[in-house]
Design an enzyme around this catalytic site. Structure first.
Site, mmCIF file in Angstrom:
data_model
loop_
_atom_site.group_PDB
_atom_site.id
_atom_site.type_symbol
_atom_site.label_atom_id
_atom_site.label_comp_id
_atom_site.label_asym_id
_atom_site.label_seq_id
_atom_site.Cartn_x
_atom_site.Cartn_y
_atom_site.Cartn_z
ATOM 1 N N GLU A 113 -64.299 -26.616 35.749
ATOM 2 C CA GLU A 113 -65.354 -26.239 36.505
ATOM 3 C C GLU A 113 -66.342 -27.005 36.634
ATOM 4 O O GLU A 113 -66.805 -27.320 35.466
ATOM 5 C CB GLU A 113 -65.371 -25.393 36.627
ATOM 6 C CG GLU A 113 -66.528 -24.531 36.801
ATOM 7 C CD GLU A 113 -66.916 -24.276 38.305
ATOM 8 O OE1 GLU A 113 -67.672 -24.863 39.230
ATOM 9 O OE2 GLU A 113 -65.575 -23.992 39.096
ATOM 10 N N ALA A 159 -60.721 -11.887 53.828
ATOM 11 C CA ALA A 159 -59.704 -10.497 55.133
ATOM 12 C C ALA A 159 -60.774 -9.643 55.346
ATOM 13 O O ALA A 159 -60.660 -9.749 56.716
ATOM 14 C CB ALA A 159 -58.951 -10.174 53.829
ATOM 15 N N HIS A 169 -63.145 14.642 36.117
ATOM 16 C CA HIS A 169 -62.366 14.194 34.770
ATOM 17 C C HIS A 169 -61.261 14.474 34.373
ATOM 18 O O HIS A 169 -60.677 15.321 34.942
ATOM 19 C CB HIS A 169 -63.696 14.689 34.018
ATOM 20 C CG HIS A 169 -63.165 14.615 32.458
ATOM 21 N ND1 HIS A 169 -63.966 13.629 31.713
ATOM 22 C CD2 HIS A 169 -62.740 15.384 31.399
ATOM 23 C CE1 HIS A 169 -63.456 13.576 30.549
ATOM 24 N NE2 HIS A 169 -62.797 14.762 30.262
ATOM 25 N N GLY A 171 -57.990 -19.689 41.892
ATOM 26 C CA GLY A 171 -58.228 -20.206 39.995
ATOM 27 C C GLY A 171 -57.991 -19.808 39.305
ATOM 28 O O GLY A 171 -56.972 -19.175 38.763
ATOM 29 N N GLY A 226 -52.565 -22.958 69.493
ATOM 30 C CA GLY A 226 -53.204 -23.004 71.006
ATOM 31 C C GLY A 226 -54.830 -23.920 70.640
ATOM 32 O O GLY A 226 -55.045 -24.247 70.241
ATOM 33 N N ASP A 265 -63.074 -16.601 59.400
ATOM 34 C CA ASP A 265 -63.147 -18.222 57.864
ATOM 35 C C ASP A 265 -63.806 -18.787 58.915
ATOM 36 O O ASP A 265 -64.577 -20.246 58.568
ATOM 37 C CB ASP A 265 -62.079 -18.694 57.655
ATOM 38 C CG ASP A 265 -61.709 -17.292 56.500
ATOM 39 O OD1 ASP A 265 -62.528 -16.319 55.992
ATOM 40 O OD2 ASP A 265 -60.569 -17.741 55.292
ATOM 41 N N THR A 307 -52.980 -16.857 56.757
ATOM 42 C CA THR A 307 -53.037 -17.498 54.847
ATOM 43 C C THR A 307 -53.019 -16.051 53.857
ATOM 44 O O THR A 307 -51.855 -16.294 53.429
ATOM 45 C CB THR A 307 -54.041 -18.112 54.891
ATOM 46 O OG1 THR A 307 -54.360 -19.477 55.639
ATOM 47 C CG2 THR A 307 -54.070 -18.570 53.869
ATOM 48 N N CYS A 308 -53.869 -15.045 54.763
ATOM 49 C CA CYS A 308 -53.750 -13.903 53.892
ATOM 50 C C CYS A 308 -52.387 -13.106 53.395
ATOM 51 O O CYS A 308 -52.417 -12.863 51.673
ATOM 52 C CB CYS A 308 -55.023 -12.305 53.734
ATOM 53 S SG CYS A 308 -55.220 -11.316 53.608
#
Length: 474
Positions: free
Chosen positions: A212, A329, A453, A194, A123, A321, A49-50
């Site tokens: 929401e 990810a 800097h 979202g 699979g 997941d 998905t990522c």
């Protein structure tokens, strides 16, 4: 006890089911460690998905839409005069697709380099030592193995009476494939996905309303940062209806009519949109995997694992997941490496207190470690150091000074407990904070480290100075 590696020439040491960030990384690591490994992926392209319909294409569109917004609104004040600016959605989508294609092909190249057998198909685990694959090209193949790693990822969820058709009512996948800029876009869910996709289409000209259920956006983000984040998005044109639930969605021609009402009860009202984006979360994708017949224990919707990612069935492991924890990810990647190290009888480890989270809007939100709310809930004695980006010279020079850096430390030891950022490039700045948390650094450790800097990273240094003493430039 760990299972022995296969001694059969036809069998694998490891079969990974799923070619996403957790799965493909696990497969590559297995190859690097000298294991005979196969990776089964039904999509036909690697990256999960990522890479295909998540992190990567959304970041491509966030980048493209941000450039358009800058050209439209900011270039003139920099002395860059562009006579006219317009959007070519097809060209933007082609740019997104090119980025995705290049990266997916790159993973295939890494598979070849590390001797990973790539099996394209669905699979199913038929036993702790066998994976039956329905091949994409037709037919089937059975893979015999000593270890099976479940890395099947996740899929979008919806809510009752809101049916995703990927035309008018879309998931994040559909939101990445829109053919034109919708005049009105309603986003259901004020979380990461979202707000990122809402930002894309808002920059391109959509009137975006975020609905929401909770009374705040991005639950899990430090409350103070979330409040400032919402103010920033509101200034950019996004509208918010918090504490609001959606009870129904009806497609009527080229529009969608939503019925909404207060979450705690109250009168209903109607919202009309050209496109509705449903971003109410994700769930593990485990359908048809066969784990129920094997007696694999579950933890809610997730596969239950021990601290080494082992399931209750010997030889079966689960990561990413599919397993409990944040659906990120990079969390899956770390687990992919660690689980294979355990299979190889090495010591893999993931520090879940040092997993960063990033929201790639503009400005970006990034965090690692504990929020202030978590510290209060746990009864910890803590101190807070802050530094506004408005006081950072590079942010001011870039005319991009919205946000702050917030550092939370242990009141007695000065050890950094959490760092929270709202800033441009926060996704890059957070790495320093992750390293500090990983190695148990104090705020003074970071504050006494020389920072170049002018850079945005000086704001991290100053926030740490504020946590243990006083900042210089604020």
């Amino acid at each position: 006890m760990f299972r022995r590696f296969s001694t059969s020439a036809d069998a694998f040491d490891v079969v990974v089911i799923g070619g996403g960030p957790g799965g493909y990384v696990a497969a590559i690591k297995a190859g690097q460690l000298g294991l005979k490994v196969a990776c089964v992926e039904k999509r036909g392209t690697l990256g999960g998905t990522c890479l295909n319909v998540g992190c990567i294409p959304s970041k491509a569109l966030l980048n493209a839409s941000h450039k358009y917004h800058e050209a439209q609104h900011d270039f003139k004040k920099y002395g860059v005069i562009v006579p006219s600016v317009s959007v070519d959605v097809n060209a933007m989508m082609a740019y997104k697709s090119k980025a995705v294609k290049g990266l997916t092909q790159g993973i295939e190249g890494l598979f070849k380099k590390n001797k990973v057998t790539y099996v394209k198909g669905f699979g199913k685990i038929v036993s702790p030592s066998e994976v039956a694959v329905e091949l994409n090209g037709g037919g089937s193949q059975t893979l015999k193995t000593t270890n099976i790693v479940i890395a099947t990822g996740s899929e979008p969820t919806s809510i009752p009476n809101v049916k995703i058709d990927e035309q008018r009512i879309v998931s994040s996948t559909g939101a990445l494939e829109l053919k034109e800029v919708p005049k009105k876009l309603v986003v259901i869910g004020g979380g990461v996905i979202g707000l990122e996709m809402g930002s894309v289409w808002s920059r391109l000209g959509s009137e975006v309303t975020v609905v929401e259920f909770l009374d705040r956006i991005v639950p899990g983000v430090d409350g103070e940062v979330a409040t400032q984040f919402q103010k920033s998005l509101t200034k950019q044109g996004l509208k918010f209806k918090l504490g609001t639930k959606v009870s129904n969605a009806v497609v009527n021609g080229n529009q969608v009519e939503l019925t909404v009402s207060p979450s705690k009860g109250g009168p209903e009202e109607k919202l009309v949109a050209d496109i509705v984006l449903v971003s109410t979360g994700r769930r593990p994708y485990l359908q048809g995997l066969g784990i129920d017949k094997l007696g694999v224990e579950m933890q809610g919707p997730f596969v239950k694992i021990d601290k080494h990612w082992k399931t209750n069935v010997p030889g079966l492991w689960a990561i990413g997941d599919a397993a409990p924890g944040p659906m990120l990810a990079h969390k899956a990647e770390e687990e992919g490496i660690a689980v294979v190290e355990h299979i190889k009888n090495k010591t893999g480890h993931v520090n879940y207190n040092a997993i960063p989270g990033v929201i790639y809007t503009h400005p970006e939100v990034a965090q690692v470690g504990k929020t202030e709310e978590e510290c209060k809930k746990e009864g910890l004695k803590y101190k807070v150091g802050k530094f506004p980006m408005l006081a950072n010279s590079r942010a001011r020079t870039n005319d991009d000074a919205d946000g702050l850096i917030k550092v939370i430390t242990d009141a007695d030891t000065d050890r950094i407990l959490g760092v929270h950022m709202l800033s441009s490039n926060a996704g890059e700045l957070i790495s320093e904070a992750v390293l500090a948390v990983e190695y148990g650094a104090s705020a003074e450790d970071v504050a006494r480290t020389c920072h170049a800097h002018p850079t945005l990273s000086e704001a991290v240094k100053e926030a740490c100075m504020d946590a243990y003493n006083k900042p210089i430039h604020f």
